[in-house]
Write a protein that holds these residues in place. Structure first.
Motif, PDB file in Angstrom:
ATOM      1  N   ASP A  34      40.243   9.961  41.337  1.00 17.78           N
ATOM      2  CA  ASP A  34      39.994   8.592  41.801  1.00 17.78           C
ATOM      3  C   ASP A  34      41.138   7.668  41.395  1.00 17.78           C
ATOM      4  OD1 ASP A  34      37.626   9.391  42.931  1.00 17.78           O
ATOM      5  OD2 ASP A  34      36.343   8.535  41.388  1.00 17.78           O
ATOM      6  N   ALA A  35      41.625   7.831  40.160  1.00 10.46           N
ATOM      7  CA  ALA A  35      42.748   7.007  39.709  1.00 10.46           C
ATOM      8  C   ALA A  35      43.994   7.286  40.540  1.00 10.46           C
ATOM      9  CB  ALA A  35      43.024   7.266  38.225  1.00 10.46           C
ATOM     10  N   ALA A  36      44.232   8.564  40.857  1.00 18.52           N
ATOM     11  CA  ALA A  36      45.397   8.910  41.679  1.00 18.52           C
ATOM     12  C   ALA A  36      45.323   8.231  43.041  1.00 18.52           C
ATOM     13  CB  ALA A  36      45.485  10.427  41.846  1.00 18.52           C
ATOM     14  N   ALA A  37      44.115   8.142  43.605  1.00 13.46           N
ATOM     15  CA  ALA A  37      43.948   7.526  44.920  1.00 13.46           C
ATOM     16  C   ALA A  37      44.061   6.004  44.859  1.00 13.46           C
ATOM     17  CB  ALA A  37      42.594   7.918  45.508  1.00 13.46           C
ATOM     18  N   GLU A  38      43.564   5.417  43.781  1.00  8.27           N
ATOM     19  CA  GLU A  38      43.538   3.952  43.691  1.00  8.27           C
ATOM     20  C   GLU A  38      44.827   3.334  43.168  1.00  8.27           C
ATOM     21  OE1 GLU A  38      40.158   1.432  42.564  1.00  8.27           O
ATOM     22  OE2 GLU A  38      39.233   3.332  41.955  1.00  8.27           O
ATOM     23  N   LEU A  39      45.471   3.988  42.253  1.00  6.93           N
ATOM     24  CA  LEU A  39      46.636   3.401  41.590  1.00  6.93           C
ATOM     25  C   LEU A  39      47.905   3.830  42.329  1.00  6.93           C
ATOM     26  CD1 LEU A  39      45.492   4.062  37.923  1.00  6.93           C
ATOM     27  CD2 LEU A  39      45.196   1.985  39.278  1.00  6.93           C
TER      28      LEU A  39
ATOM     29  N   ALA B 148      35.823  18.682  50.001  1.00  3.53           N
ATOM     30  CA  ALA B 148      34.386  18.699  49.735  1.00  3.53           C
ATOM     31  C   ALA B 148      33.941  17.414  49.043  1.00  3.53           C
ATOM     32  CB  ALA B 148      34.016  19.925  48.905  1.00  3.53           C
ATOM     33  N   ARG B 149      34.761  16.907  48.120  1.00  3.48           N
ATOM     34  CA  ARG B 149      34.420  15.639  47.452  1.00  3.48           C
ATOM     35  C   ARG B 149      34.297  14.520  48.476  1.00  3.48           C
ATOM     36  NH1 ARG B 149      37.973  13.234  44.372  1.00  3.48           N
ATOM     37  NH2 ARG B 149      36.438  12.125  43.163  1.00  3.48           N
ATOM     38  N   CYS B 150      35.268  14.442  49.365  1.00  3.62           N
ATOM     39  CA  CYS B 150      35.248  13.401  50.396  1.00  3.62           C
ATOM     40  C   CYS B 150      34.052  13.593  51.327  1.00  3.62           C
ATOM     41  CB  CYS B 150      36.565  13.441  51.169  1.00  3.62           C
ATOM     42  SG  CYS B 150      36.685  12.169  52.437  1.00  3.62           S
ATOM     43  N   ASN B 151      33.793  14.833  51.713  1.00  2.00           N
ATOM     44  CA  ASN B 151      32.675  15.128  52.606  1.00  2.00           C
ATOM     45  C   ASN B 151      31.340  14.760  51.962  1.00  2.00           C
ATOM     46  OD1 ASN B 151      30.560  17.466  53.512  1.00  2.00           O
ATOM     47  ND2 ASN B 151      31.858  16.799  55.211  1.00  2.00           N
ATOM     48  N   TRP B 152      31.178  15.066  50.668  1.00  2.00           N
ATOM     49  CA  TRP B 152      29.929  14.728  49.975  1.00  2.00           C
ATOM     50  C   TRP B 152      29.729  13.220  49.929  1.00  2.00           C
ATOM     51  CZ3 TRP B 152      25.689  17.246  48.551  1.00  2.00           C
ATOM     52  CH2 TRP B 152      24.794  16.597  47.694  1.00  2.00           C
ATOM     53  N   ARG B 153      30.810  12.494  49.690  1.00  2.00           N
ATOM     54  CA  ARG B 153      30.710  11.030  49.614  1.00  2.00           C
ATOM     55  C   ARG B 153      30.372  10.410  50.958  1.00  2.00           C
ATOM     56  NH1 ARG B 153      35.638   8.936  45.741  1.00  2.00           N
ATOM     57  NH2 ARG B 153      34.740   9.679  43.807  1.00  2.00           N
TER      58      ARG B 153
ATOM     59  N   GLU C 167      25.234  13.502  42.088  1.00  2.00           N
ATOM     60  CA  GLU C 167      25.059  12.159  42.660  1.00  2.00           C
ATOM     61  C   GLU C 167      26.356  11.356  42.621  1.00  2.00           C
ATOM     62  OE1 GLU C 167      23.422   9.003  44.567  1.00  2.00           O
ATOM     63  OE2 GLU C 167      22.507  10.971  44.288  1.00  2.00           O
ATOM     64  N   HIS C 168      26.982  11.306  41.477  1.00  2.00           N
ATOM     65  CA  HIS C 168      28.262  10.594  41.354  1.00  2.00           C
ATOM     66  C   HIS C 168      29.310  11.623  40.948  1.00  2.00           C
ATOM     67  CE1 HIS C 168      26.524   6.639  41.787  1.00  2.00           C
ATOM     68  NE2 HIS C 168      25.582   6.995  40.941  1.00  2.00           N
ATOM     69  N   CYS C 169      29.873  12.301  41.950  1.00  2.00           N
ATOM     70  CA  CYS C 169      30.806  13.403  41.663  1.00  2.00           C
ATOM     71  C   CYS C 169      32.231  12.895  41.488  1.00  2.00           C
ATOM     72  CB  CYS C 169      30.743  14.449  42.765  1.00  2.00           C
ATOM     73  SG  CYS C 169      31.348  13.869  44.365  1.00  2.00           S
ATOM     74  N   ASN C 170      32.343  11.729  40.912  1.00  2.00           N
ATOM     75  CA  ASN C 170      33.667  11.148  40.740  1.00  2.00           C
ATOM     76  C   ASN C 170      34.479  11.936  39.726  1.00  2.00           C
ATOM     77  OD1 ASN C 170      31.687   9.194  41.581  1.00  2.00           O
ATOM     78  ND2 ASN C 170      33.281   7.666  41.437  1.00  2.00           N
TER      79      ASN C 170
ATOM     80  N   ALA D 154      29.243  19.573  54.851  1.00  2.00           N
ATOM     81  CA  ALA D 154      29.758  20.897  54.495  1.00  2.00           C
ATOM     82  C   ALA D 154      29.890  21.101  52.991  1.00  2.00           C
ATOM     83  CB  ALA D 154      31.112  21.108  55.161  1.00  2.00           C
ATOM     84  N   ALA D 155      29.924  20.032  52.213  1.00  2.00           N
ATOM     85  CA  ALA D 155      30.189  20.138  50.779  1.00  2.00           C
ATOM     86  C   ALA D 155      29.252  21.098  50.040  1.00  2.00           C
ATOM     87  CB  ALA D 155      30.161  18.754  50.126  1.00  2.00           C
ATOM     88  N   PRO D 156      27.944  21.138  50.354  1.00  2.00           N
ATOM     89  CA  PRO D 156      27.076  22.069  49.632  1.00  2.00           C
ATOM     90  C   PRO D 156      27.452  23.541  49.836  1.00  2.00           C
ATOM     91  CG  PRO D 156      25.759  20.365  50.677  1.00  2.00           C
ATOM     92  CD  PRO D 156      27.164  20.211  51.195  1.00  2.00           C
ATOM     93  N   ARG D 157      28.269  23.834  50.837  1.00  2.00           N
ATOM     94  CA  ARG D 157      28.696  25.215  51.076  1.00  2.00           C
ATOM     95  C   ARG D 157      30.062  25.515  50.435  1.00  2.00           C
ATOM     96  NH1 ARG D 157      26.370  23.980  56.204  1.00  2.00           N
ATOM     97  NH2 ARG D 157      28.429  23.664  57.091  1.00  2.00           N
TER      98      ARG D 157
END
Length: 196
Positions: A110-115, A163-168, A102-105, A175-178
């Motif tokens: 996430d820190a690399a993307a935000e900071l 896959a992380r981005c696709n799931w979100r 559910e929350h695959c953070n 495609a992430a479940p594959r």
């Protein structure tokens, strides 16, 4: 009969737990120290006494996430002692399970993307830990007999992050479940190249 009541965790631990939870749900930049202190049933003065700044707290939270990742690696090794191919397969499956939670953070990604500020105190830690993880998976691939381990790890990294981005954005219909099936095909292809 009396029931022993477990005392609440100390303020520092409550603050770290609250910060990690809020950062996962709302992003690092989306949460301030007031919200963290409130969620920790504490106050800003206590937060600053333990951490000095929000930036210092972010670094501590990332170090906690990295410590949990060590347990992830230990579990893989314990489940597949002395079998790098099985460890690599297990790593792919566990990554796939994590991606579809559910929350695959991944707190570090996430820190690399935000900071984005290169001077942020967490940036060096994020770069160092990502380099360590990459080196570790490369070594695992080499131990499993993959000749071009660096390229395989780059391919798997792109698959995981995509896959992380696709799931979100799409969820279970995307495609992430594959991921596991696709990653297994990629790994098998690299293993075949070794023998060619």
């Amino acid at each position: 009969m009396t029931v022993a009541v477990k005392p609440p965790p100390p303020p520092r631990e409550r603050i770290i737990d609250a910060a990690r939870d809020l950062f996962r749900k709302h992003g690092i930049n989306g949460i301030g120290v007031d919200a963290i202190a409130e969620a920790a049933d504490s106050n800003k003065m206590t937060l600053y006494r333990h951490f000095g700044s929000k930036d210092d707290l972010i670094v501590v939270c990332l170090k906690e996430a990295a410590a949990e990742a060590e347990a992830f690696w230990a579990d893989i090794e314990a489940a597949n002692p002395g079998d790098p191919k099985a460890q690599l397969n297990d790593w792919v499956h566990r990554a796939g399970d994590f991606l579809t939670m559910e929350h695959c953070n991944c707190e570090i990604l996430d820190a690399a993307a935000e900071l984005v500020d290169s001077e942020h105190p967490a940036q060096k830690f994020v770069k160092d830990i990502r380099k360590l993880y990459r080196t570790r998976v490369i070594q695992l691939c080499r131990d499993a007999g993959v000749a071009d381990a660096e390229l395989l790890v780059d391919a798997l990294t792109l698959l995981i992050e995509g896959a992380r981005c696709n799931w979100r954005t799409v969820g279970p219909e995307g495609a992430a479940p594959r991921f596991v099936k696709i990653a297994e095909i990629v790994v098998a292809d690299f293993m075949q190249r070794r023998r060619a």
